[in-house]
Structure formats: C-alpha cells, structure tokens
Scaffold this motif. Structure first.
Motif, PDB file in Angstrom:
ATOM      1  N   ALA B  82      43.605  26.043 -35.681  1.00  0.00           N
ATOM      2  CA  ALA B  82      44.507  26.239 -34.451  1.00  0.00           C
ATOM      3  C   ALA B  82      45.172  25.208 -33.806  1.00  0.00           C
ATOM      4  O   ALA B  82      46.501  25.149 -33.902  1.00  0.00           O
ATOM      5  N   ARG B  83      44.469  24.021 -33.971  1.00  0.00           N
ATOM      6  CA  ARG B  83      45.067  22.610 -33.554  1.00  0.00           C
ATOM      7  C   ARG B  83      46.169  22.263 -34.245  1.00  0.00           C
ATOM      8  O   ARG B  83      47.163  21.749 -34.022  1.00  0.00           O
ATOM      9  N   ALA B  84      45.732  22.315 -35.597  1.00  0.00           N
ATOM     10  CA  ALA B  84      46.761  21.927 -36.682  1.00  0.00           C
ATOM     11  C   ALA B  84      47.922  22.687 -36.733  1.00  0.00           C
ATOM     12  O   ALA B  84      49.116  22.140 -36.746  1.00  0.00           O
ATOM     13  N   ALA B  85      47.853  23.826 -36.584  1.00  0.00           N
ATOM     14  CA  ALA B  85      48.974  24.892 -36.393  1.00  0.00           C
ATOM     15  C   ALA B  85      49.699  24.441 -35.138  1.00  0.00           C
ATOM     16  O   ALA B  85      50.942  24.392 -35.070  1.00  0.00           O
ATOM     17  N   TYR B  86      49.180  24.114 -33.919  1.00  0.00           N
ATOM     18  CA  TYR B  86      50.022  23.866 -32.521  1.00  0.00           C
ATOM     19  C   TYR B  86      50.491  22.414 -33.020  1.00  0.00           C
ATOM     20  O   TYR B  86      51.738  22.291 -32.444  1.00  0.00           O
ATOM     21  N   LYS B  87      49.897  21.599 -33.528  1.00  0.00           N
ATOM     22  CA  LYS B  87      50.519  20.136 -33.763  1.00  0.00           C
ATOM     23  C   LYS B  87      51.615  20.367 -34.806  1.00  0.00           C
ATOM     24  O   LYS B  87      52.424  19.394 -34.685  1.00  0.00           O
ATOM     25  N   SER B  88      51.614  21.012 -35.642  1.00  0.00           N
ATOM     26  CA  SER B  88      52.863  21.092 -36.922  1.00  0.00           C
ATOM     27  C   SER B  88      53.950  22.094 -36.116  1.00  0.00           C
ATOM     28  O   SER B  88      54.690  22.317 -36.814  1.00  0.00           O
ATOM     29  N   GLY B  89      53.752  22.324 -34.916  1.00  0.00           N
ATOM     30  CA  GLY B  89      55.238  22.994 -34.321  1.00  0.00           C
ATOM     31  C   GLY B  89      55.203  24.605 -34.283  1.00  0.00           C
ATOM     32  O   GLY B  89      56.240  24.876 -34.035  1.00  0.00           O
ATOM     33  N   ILE B  90      54.169  25.212 -34.411  1.00  0.00           N
ATOM     34  CA  ILE B  90      54.083  26.617 -34.332  1.00  0.00           C
ATOM     35  C   ILE B  90      53.910  27.151 -32.791  1.00  0.00           C
ATOM     36  O   ILE B  90      52.892  26.917 -32.356  1.00  0.00           O
ATOM     37  N   LYS B  91      54.942  27.914 -32.274  1.00  0.00           N
ATOM     38  CA  LYS B  91      54.786  28.087 -30.893  1.00  0.00           C
ATOM     39  C   LYS B  91      54.137  29.383 -30.782  1.00  0.00           C
ATOM     40  O   LYS B  91      54.446  30.420 -31.453  1.00  0.00           O
ATOM     41  N   PRO B  92      53.202  29.630 -29.913  1.00  0.00           N
ATOM     42  CA  PRO B  92      52.647  30.970 -29.628  1.00  0.00           C
ATOM     43  C   PRO B  92      53.361  31.979 -29.068  1.00  0.00           C
ATOM     44  O   PRO B  92      54.215  31.469 -28.040  1.00  0.00           O
ATOM     45  N   LYS B  93      53.110  33.247 -29.147  1.00  0.00           N
ATOM     46  CA  LYS B  93      53.864  34.092 -28.433  1.00  0.00           C
ATOM     47  C   LYS B  93      52.819  34.430 -27.165  1.00  0.00           C
ATOM     48  O   LYS B  93      51.678  35.054 -27.333  1.00  0.00           O
ATOM     49  N   ALA B  94      52.889  33.797 -26.169  1.00  0.00           N
ATOM     50  CA  ALA B  94      52.179  33.689 -25.172  1.00  0.00           C
ATOM     51  C   ALA B  94      52.759  33.942 -23.595  1.00  0.00           C
ATOM     52  O   ALA B  94      53.791  33.661 -23.442  1.00  0.00           O
ATOM     53  N   VAL B  95      51.894  34.537 -22.707  1.00  0.00           N
ATOM     54  CA  VAL B  95      52.455  34.617 -21.438  1.00  0.00           C
ATOM     55  C   VAL B  95      52.657  33.324 -20.523  1.00  0.00           C
ATOM     56  O   VAL B  95      53.381  33.035 -19.849  1.00  0.00           O
ATOM     57  N   VAL B  96      51.439  32.527 -20.957  1.00  0.00           N
ATOM     58  CA  VAL B  96      51.454  31.059 -20.231  1.00  0.00           C
ATOM     59  C   VAL B  96      50.955  30.169 -21.188  1.00  0.00           C
ATOM     60  O   VAL B  96      50.080  30.507 -22.133  1.00  0.00           O
ATOM     61  N   ASP B  97      51.424  28.942 -21.029  1.00  0.00           N
ATOM     62  CA  ASP B  97      51.180  27.864 -22.446  1.00  0.00           C
ATOM     63  C   ASP B  97      51.015  26.431 -21.408  1.00  0.00           C
ATOM     64  O   ASP B  97      51.828  25.802 -21.254  1.00  0.00           O
ATOM     65  N   MET B  98      49.661  26.392 -21.051  1.00  0.00           N
ATOM     66  CA  MET B  98      49.343  25.319 -20.226  1.00  0.00           C
ATOM     67  C   MET B  98      48.988  23.972 -21.329  1.00  0.00           C
ATOM     68  O   MET B  98      49.269  22.933 -20.766  1.00  0.00           O
ATOM     69  N   TYR B  99      48.748  24.053 -22.556  1.00  0.00           N
ATOM     70  CA  TYR B  99      48.947  23.188 -23.528  1.00  0.00           C
ATOM     71  C   TYR B  99      50.095  22.476 -23.733  1.00  0.00           C
ATOM     72  O   TYR B  99      50.232  21.028 -23.610  1.00  0.00           O
ATOM     73  N   ALA B 100      51.207  23.373 -23.565  1.00  0.00           N
ATOM     74  CA  ALA B 100      52.730  22.709 -23.615  1.00  0.00           C
ATOM     75  C   ALA B 100      52.898  21.948 -22.160  1.00  0.00           C
ATOM     76  O   ALA B 100      53.840  20.925 -22.489  1.00  0.00           O
ATOM     77  N   TRP B 101      52.361  22.221 -21.279  1.00  0.00           N
ATOM     78  CA  TRP B 101      52.734  21.771 -19.892  1.00  0.00           C
ATOM     79  C   TRP B 101      52.068  20.337 -20.050  1.00  0.00           C
ATOM     80  O   TRP B 101      52.795  19.258 -19.621  1.00  0.00           O
ATOM     81  N   ASP B 102      50.936  20.102 -20.528  1.00  0.00           N
ATOM     82  CA  ASP B 102      50.396  18.803 -20.274  1.00  0.00           C
ATOM     83  C   ASP B 102      50.606  17.926 -21.690  1.00  0.00           C
ATOM     84  O   ASP B 102      50.540  16.557 -21.574  1.00  0.00           O
ATOM     85  N   ASN B 103      51.044  18.499 -22.761  1.00  0.00           N
ATOM     86  CA  ASN B 103      51.631  17.781 -24.092  1.00  0.00           C
ATOM     87  C   ASN B 103      53.020  18.142 -24.349  1.00  0.00           C
ATOM     88  O   ASN B 103      53.223  18.559 -25.333  1.00  0.00           O
TER      89      ASN B 103
END
Lengths: 201, 104
Positions: B82-103
């Motif tokens: 999951a962390r590697a997918a997020y770091k390589s730029g795959i955006k989640p289909k989500a209602v709220v994304d606090m990981y993108a707020w902080d990074n």
C-alpha cells in the motif's frame, strides 16, 4: 519554594513524580535480562522446530541459541517496560497477556473476514484515509499495533510517522465513520492499545 | 468432522477473497480483501491440516508455527504494497485523504 501557593506546589510535586516514574519506566532492561528473554524465545522455537528430545539435541540447541542470544540481544527486547522482577514479568507476559491477545485477535480476524464477505456481496464501501495519534513510542510496540490494526475489521495501516516524540498512524478505512482524531482512534484501536501499553512503552 | 468444517470455512473465505480482488475499485480496497481473507483462510486450512494429519505432536505444532508466521508477515507485506503504491503516485478513490494533506 516558600512563596508558591499550596495548590501550585502540590501540582509541581505531582508533575515531578510523574516525570520520575516515566523516566524510570523508559530505561532499558539490564543486559542479562535481555539475553535471558531472547534465549527463552529462541530455545522454545528450537524445541518446536527440531522436534527431537534426546539429550545431545537439547544441549546443542541450548548452546547455539545462547550464543545467538548474546549477539542479538537488542533486536527483540529493547522496548520492554521495566517493571518487576524478570521471572514474574516473564510469567505474567507468557501466561496471561499473550494468550489473551491471541484469543482476542483470533475473534477479530474472524469478524473481519465475515465483514469482507459482506462488503464483497453488497459493495457498500465508503473509503477514506484518516490520521490517528498513538500513545506508544517504541518501534516494536508500533509494529505490533500496526499489524493488529491491519487484521481488525475494516482498517489497513498505510504509513507511520514520528514527529516530536509523538507517533501518528495513517489508516485506510473502508467505511469512514468519524473524522475526529479522538473518536476515530477510539473506534479503530479499541482496547488493543491498552494491552500493548502493559508490555511496551 | 471438525477438520472438515475448518477446511470448508477456509475455502469459503478464500473464494470471497478472490471475488473481492476482482470486484473492488482500486488498489487499497483490493488489499483489504486479500490481506484479511488470505490470513484467515490460510490459518483455517492449516488448523484443519493439523487436526486431520496423523503426525506426532511436534509435527502438528509446526503447522501452528507456520500459521503464526503467516499472521505476522501478511499484514507487513500488505502495508509495504500500500505504501509503495501511494509513493508511486496512485491516487485512492476516497472521500477524505489526510495522507495527502500532510505530504503534499
């Protein structure tokens, strides 16, 4: 201290006692206790994996695991709280805390499997990533907490970040129920963190 | 009899895990299906094998060692994916994304 008010002095004493207590709890175990706990764990796994109980096997296993325990004593037991004697602590951990933890996690895993089955059939998902503060500070405690959160229903740990002595977990939640940090923490972590705070600091 | 029940339950859970891998929308929700259903199904099947096989006691304990290893390793691997997918730029289909707020 003569001119300080009485209630202020009481509060200062309370804070000083708390700081003393927490710094005592945060010290590392002495080296021979670390070697002892690592040796017990390695020797038990040797007995199970080898499966032979003749005296040469047991003596060889004891010597080799003692050598490995002396070399690698810091990897497993660096973060354990310092309370009580070694034997009472080991008995309390292995007889009460670990079976309770395994029992609770087995039923949480069953519940999460059935919940994934329900989600697959009905597709009633509402995913989101929330941020939760954790009270643990040590590496081993955070690892066990993140693994347990991944196996409890509806949550998956994405990342851990430590800033200024506080640890935060980023959690992908398949059905977001609360955005507030306190409420989300209570819903996600539950009583797991209370179990882990008894062993790790 | 109990071994057969465990085996059927593991098969049921593994089937719905594979179905979830096909039906869910993006990487993270698919990881939900695989991480939980693989762990539960594999542990259930290993318990069935430990009950049904005619080994000695230590031979049955080895199945439990494998089950414990799966329960410890599977969450770590799903976390790494999951962390590697997020770091390589795959955006989640989500209602709220606090990981993108902080990074950002």
């Amino acid at each position: 201290m003569g001119r300080v008010h009485f209630y202020l002095r009481e509060r200062l004493d309370e804070v000083r006692g708390r700081v003393l207590y927490e710094s005592y709890e945060a010290r590392k175990l002495p080296p021979w206790e670390r070697v002892g706990i690592t040796w017990l764990t390695l020797f038990a796994s040797w007995l199970v994996v080898s499966g032979k109980f003749s005296p040469p096997h047991i003596v060889t296993g004891a010597l080799v695991t003692l050598l490995i325990a002396i070399i690698t004593r810091d990897f497993l037991t660096e973060d354990i709280r310092q309370t009580g004697h070694l034997l009472s602590k080991a008995a309390y951990i292995f007889l009460f805390l670990v079976p309770q933890y395994l029992f609770i996690m087995a039923f949480r895993l069953l519940e999460s499997n059935l919940r994934v089955v329900k989600n697959v059939i009905l597709m009633d998902i509402n995913p989101g990533i929330v941020k939760v503060k954790s009270d643990l500070h040590s590496n081993a405690g955070l690892t066990v907490l993140a693994n347990s959160i991944t196996l409890t229903p509806g949550t998956l740990t994405l990342d851990v970040s430590k800033k200024l002595g506080e640890a935060y977990l980023y959690i992908h939640w398949i059905d977001v129920e609360a955005l507030d940090q306190q409420k989300a923490g209570v819903k996600i972590k539950g009583e797991l963190e209370e179990w882990l705070k008894k062993i790790f600091w | 009899m109990i071994a057969l029940l465990f085996l059927l339950f593991g098969l049921f859970i593994m089937f719905f895990g594979a179905l979830g891998l096909l039906r869910f929308p993006d990487v993270y929700t698919r990881l939900h299906a695989t991480a939980k259903c693989d762990t539960g199904g594999a542990i259930s099947i290993l318990l069935a094998l430990a009950l049904a096989a005619d080994f000695s006691l230590t031979g049955k304990l080895k199945f439990l060692v494998i089950a414990l290893m799966i329960a410890m390793i599977n969450p770590m691997v799903s976390h790494a994916i999951a962390r590697a997918a997020y770091k390589s730029g795959i955006k989640p289909k989500a209602v709220v994304d606090m990981y993108a707020w902080d990074n950002p």
